[in-house]
Design an enzyme around this catalytic site. Structure first.
Site, PDB file in Angstrom:
ATOM      1  N   LYS A 125       0.863  -1.180   0.000  1.00  0.00           N
ATOM      2  CA  LYS A 125       0.000   0.000   0.000  1.00  0.00           C
ATOM      3  C   LYS A 125       0.895   1.224   0.000  1.00  0.00           C
ATOM      4  O   LYS A 125       2.048   1.155   0.456  1.00  0.00           O
ATOM      5  CB  LYS A 125      -0.898   0.004   1.250  1.00  0.00           C
ATOM      6  CG  LYS A 125      -2.104   0.905   1.131  1.00  0.00           C
ATOM      7  CD  LYS A 125      -3.264   0.238   0.403  1.00  0.00           C
ATOM      8  CE  LYS A 125      -4.401   1.193   0.182  1.00  0.00           C
ATOM      9  NZ  LYS A 125      -5.615   0.499  -0.302  1.00  0.00           N
ATOM     10  N   ASP A 165      -7.114   4.508  -4.395  1.00  0.00           N
ATOM     11  CA  ASP A 165      -7.766   4.355  -3.085  1.00  0.00           C
ATOM     12  C   ASP A 165      -8.370   5.723  -2.793  1.00  0.00           C
ATOM     13  O   ASP A 165      -8.619   6.507  -3.730  1.00  0.00           O
ATOM     14  CB  ASP A 165      -6.746   3.925  -2.014  1.00  0.00           C
ATOM     15  CG  ASP A 165      -7.404   3.478  -0.700  1.00  0.00           C
ATOM     16  OD1 ASP A 165      -7.891   2.350  -0.635  1.00  0.00           O
ATOM     17  OD2 ASP A 165      -7.469   4.283   0.258  1.00  0.00           O
TER      18      ASP A 165
HETATM   19  P1  NDP Z   1     -12.982   8.029  -2.553  1.00  0.00           P
HETATM   20  O1  NDP Z   1     -11.908   9.008  -2.311  1.00  0.00           O
HETATM   21  O2  NDP Z   1     -13.518   7.860  -3.927  1.00  0.00           O
HETATM   22  O3  NDP Z   1     -14.213   8.299  -1.568  1.00  0.00           O
HETATM   23  C1  NDP Z   1     -14.048   8.317  -0.196  1.00  0.00           C
HETATM   24  C2  NDP Z   1     -15.355   8.752   0.453  1.00  0.00           C
HETATM   25  O4  NDP Z   1     -15.244   8.582   1.870  1.00  0.00           O
HETATM   26  C3  NDP Z   1     -15.673  10.200   0.208  1.00  0.00           C
HETATM   27  O5  NDP Z   1     -17.058  10.371   0.198  1.00  0.00           O
HETATM   28  C4  NDP Z   1     -15.032  10.877   1.426  1.00  0.00           C
HETATM   29  O6  NDP Z   1     -15.583  12.137   1.749  1.00  0.00           O
HETATM   30  C5  NDP Z   1     -15.339   9.869   2.506  1.00  0.00           C
HETATM   31  N1  NDP Z   1     -14.325   9.952   3.568  1.00  0.00           N
HETATM   32  C6  NDP Z   1     -12.999   9.702   3.454  1.00  0.00           C
HETATM   33  N2  NDP Z   1     -12.359   9.916   4.625  1.00  0.00           N
HETATM   34  C7  NDP Z   1     -13.305  10.325   5.483  1.00  0.00           C
HETATM   35  C8  NDP Z   1     -13.286  10.685   6.846  1.00  0.00           C
HETATM   36  N3  NDP Z   1     -12.154  10.669   7.560  1.00  0.00           N
HETATM   37  N4  NDP Z   1     -14.481  11.032   7.411  1.00  0.00           N
HETATM   38  C9  NDP Z   1     -15.651  11.036   6.704  1.00  0.00           C
HETATM   39  N5  NDP Z   1     -15.706  10.691   5.396  1.00  0.00           N
HETATM   40  C10 NDP Z   1     -14.565  10.342   4.804  1.00  0.00           C
HETATM   41  O7  NDP Z   1     -12.392   6.628  -2.001  1.00  0.00           O
HETATM   42  P2  NDP Z   1     -12.892   5.149  -2.304  1.00  0.00           P
HETATM   43  O8  NDP Z   1     -14.357   5.116  -2.518  1.00  0.00           O
HETATM   44  O9  NDP Z   1     -11.983   4.579  -3.320  1.00  0.00           O
HETATM   45  O10 NDP Z   1     -12.513   4.416  -0.917  1.00  0.00           O
HETATM   46  C11 NDP Z   1     -13.436   4.310   0.165  1.00  0.00           C
HETATM   47  C12 NDP Z   1     -12.998   3.178   1.077  1.00  0.00           C
HETATM   48  O11 NDP Z   1     -12.951   1.947   0.326  1.00  0.00           O
HETATM   49  C13 NDP Z   1     -11.613   3.328   1.708  1.00  0.00           C
HETATM   50  O12 NDP Z   1     -11.608   2.731   2.984  1.00  0.00           O
HETATM   51  C14 NDP Z   1     -10.734   2.498   0.771  1.00  0.00           C
HETATM   52  O13 NDP Z   1      -9.547   2.071   1.406  1.00  0.00           O
HETATM   53  C15 NDP Z   1     -11.677   1.351   0.475  1.00  0.00           C
HETATM   54  N6  NDP Z   1     -11.361   0.575  -0.716  1.00  0.00           N
HETATM   55  C16 NDP Z   1     -11.328   1.162  -1.948  1.00  0.00           C
HETATM   56  C17 NDP Z   1     -11.066   0.406  -3.067  1.00  0.00           C
HETATM   57  C18 NDP Z   1     -11.133   0.968  -4.447  1.00  0.00           C
HETATM   58  O14 NDP Z   1     -11.095   0.178  -5.390  1.00  0.00           O
HETATM   59  N7  NDP Z   1     -11.259   2.266  -4.632  1.00  0.00           N
HETATM   60  C19 NDP Z   1     -10.738  -1.029  -2.948  1.00  0.00           C
HETATM   61  C20 NDP Z   1     -10.898  -1.567  -1.620  1.00  0.00           C
HETATM   62  C21 NDP Z   1     -11.169  -0.771  -0.560  1.00  0.00           C
HETATM   63  P3  NDP Z   1     -14.791  13.474   1.355  1.00  0.00           P
HETATM   64  O15 NDP Z   1     -14.897  13.571  -0.135  1.00  0.00           O
HETATM   65  O16 NDP Z   1     -15.469  14.555   2.077  1.00  0.00           O
HETATM   66  O17 NDP Z   1     -13.374  13.258   1.818  1.00  0.00           O
END
Ligand code: NDP
Length: 451
Positions: A125, A165
């Site tokens: 990662k 991510d």
């Molecule tokens: P994005 O950046 O596309 O979206 C993240 C979302 O989560 C946004 O809506 C963001 O809000 C919100 N968020 C992030 N941090 C916080 C926080 N501290 N408090 C409140 N809201 C938060 O990321 P992904 O959708 O790609 O990833 C989401 C999760 O899925 C993560 O845990 C990631 O590790 C996991 N994941 C992702 C994969 C992928 O293929 N993309 C694969 C496997 C797991 P805001 O915009 O306001 O920050």
């Protein structure tokens, strides 16, 4: 004291100030204890000690120039954790909360998740404390180029293949890939999540959300149920959340929540395909806040509240929960709130979104609980399929990739259930996923000797 307890004590001592890493290691070692008596070779070859220590952790300075001409300095990370079963593989996260402990927790989880996919991928990662929010496209591009200026020497299609991510989507992957190509003068599958026109795979953007929904459907089937007609809560509004909503809708369910780091919207009528298209434009093109959804569709907005707090405090009834935002978003209090309000299934799209207390509450209340390393493995699995297509120099169509993704999610579900039963914890997907993921890697670590 068991070997795994001793290993955990050493991890806490040797990696101070990294609570997320400790949390991830503790959960896995609790499951691995079950293998100690059956597999003396793991003890002899010190597999437990070796697997919690990354192969290497690279930390680097990322200097770049903002639109005002000022020099900015961020910190970059790549933790290559374990390559027993294949090249290192795992996403890059750009978020101000990123530090070494967070990247280590994510890299450690990735070892077992990647093993579960049935594909040959090791665990890694990376990321940076850079915040893409509020930056211009040109600033994001200059940052991505500066980040790749150092990362390129540590990665390669047979060495380490990063992906997206939090904060790293199609735009960032595009900029990083372009710069890698410029530096190395090779058009290879060194990143996944690429655009379709330059080596990306169909279904990769959808894969994590689709996968966690397929995993939920598999869990439901064990109780003779299906998604059709059920009400779901999804948190976040990024990549994983968006495609979870899409797949739940396609399977006949209704999603009533979305959120971002500022607050939560509740739409009791359901976030249908038309509203989802609006969200995708809001988040992926205009890069706006979810609060705007409440104004556009005249629904409730809860500022500063997570989805799980809103459900708990407002007493909103749901059947299914898909945490898809960030780690530790569901704590003991909100886990109890979910159970009280009817939730009987949790499928984790985000990584480690439930605290240990929340996990205990789900298990104690017979909730179908799909832990992240199993439920969200569809994303990296499809990245693995992107790597295969790049090596073959051809592209599979949508149906082919989706069929493979569904097959993989079914296999992960079955392997986790089988491992949980074999080790005396039937129906416990935490134990099952940890063991099924671990055993393959551990066997290779024994077979390859002490390296
Ligand atoms: P994005 O950046 O596309 O979206 C993240 C979302 O989560 C946004 O809506 C963001 O809000 C919100 N968020 C992030 N941090 C916080 C926080 N501290 N408090 C409140 N809201 C938060 O990321 P992904 O959708 O790609 O990833 C989401 C999760 O899925 C993560 O845990 C990631 O590790 C996991 N994941 C992702 C994969 C992928 O293929 N993309 C694969 C496997 C797991 P805001 O915009 O306001 O920050």
């Amino acid at each position: 004291m068991s070997v795994c307890d001793e290993v955990y004590a050493k991890v806490v001592e040797k990696h101070p100030g990294q609570p997320e890493f400790h949390q991830a290691v503790k959960e896995v070692l609790e499951s691995l204890k079950l293998t100690e008596a059956k597999r003396p070779d793991y003890v002899k070859y010190k597999v437990y000690e070796r697997i919690v220590e990354p192969d290497r952790a690279i930390i680097f300075r990322v200097p770049w120039v903002d639109d005002k001409g000022e020099v900015q300095i961020n910190r970059g990370y790549r933790v290559q954790f374990n390559n027993a079963i294949g090249p290192y593989k795992g996403g890059l996260r750009f978020h101000p909360s990123v530090n070494l402990g967070i990247i280590k927790f994510l890299g450690f989880e990735q070892i077992f998740k990647n093993s579960l996919t049935t594909l040959p991928m090791g665990g890694a990662k990376g990321g940076s404390d850079f915040d893409p929010k509020g930056k211009s496209d040109m600033e994001v591009m200059r940052f991505c180029q500066a980040f790749m200026r150092e990362l390129f020497r540590h990665i390669g299609p047979d060495t380490d293949v990063p992906a997206g991510d939090i904060g790293v989507g199609a735009r960032e992957i595009g900029y990083m890939y372009g710069y890698y190509k410029k530096l190395v003068n090779e058009h290879t599958g060194v990143l996944t999540g690429k655009g379709l026109e330059y080596g990306g795979s169909l279904i990769r953007p959808e894969a994590t959300g689709y996968g966690s929904t397929y995993f939920a459907a598999e869990m439901l089937a064990t109780r003779g149920k299906e998604i059709k007609g059920l009400v779901a809560a999804v948190s976040g509004s990024g990549n994983v959340a968006q495609y979870t909503v899409e797949k739940v809708n396609q399977l006949g369910g209704k999603v009533i929540t979305l959120s971002d780091s500022n607050g939560t919207v509740v739409d009791e009528k359901g976030i249908d395909a038309k509203k989802l298209a609006w969200v995708m434009e809001l988040k992926n093109v205009r890069r706006g806040r979810i609060e705007e959804y409440a104004k556009e569709f005249n629904v409730a907005y809860y500022a500063g509240k997570s989805v799980w707090e809103v459900i708990t405090e407002q007493g909103i009834r749901i059947d299914l929960a898909f945490p898809s935002a960030h780690e530790n978003e569901i704590d003991g209090k909100t886990a109890s709130g979910l159970v009280k309000n009817g939730c009987f299934l949790v499928s984790e799209g985000a990584n480690m979104p439930s605290t240990p207390e929340a996990q205990d509450i789900f298990l104690d209340n017979n909730v179908l609980y799909g832990p992240a390393k199993a439920a969200n493995a569809g994303g990296v699995a499809t990245s693995g399929l992107e790597m295969s297509q790049n090596s073959l120099r051809l592209s599979w169509d949508r149906e082919e990739v989706d069929m493979r993704l569904q097959k993989i999610m079914k296999a992960i579900h079955k392997n986790a259930l089988d491992a949980a039963a074999a080790y005396g914890h039937p129906g416990n997907y935490i134990v099952g996923a940890n063991l099924a993921g671990f055993i393959k890697v551990a066997n290779v670590m024994v077979a390859n000797g002490v390296v």
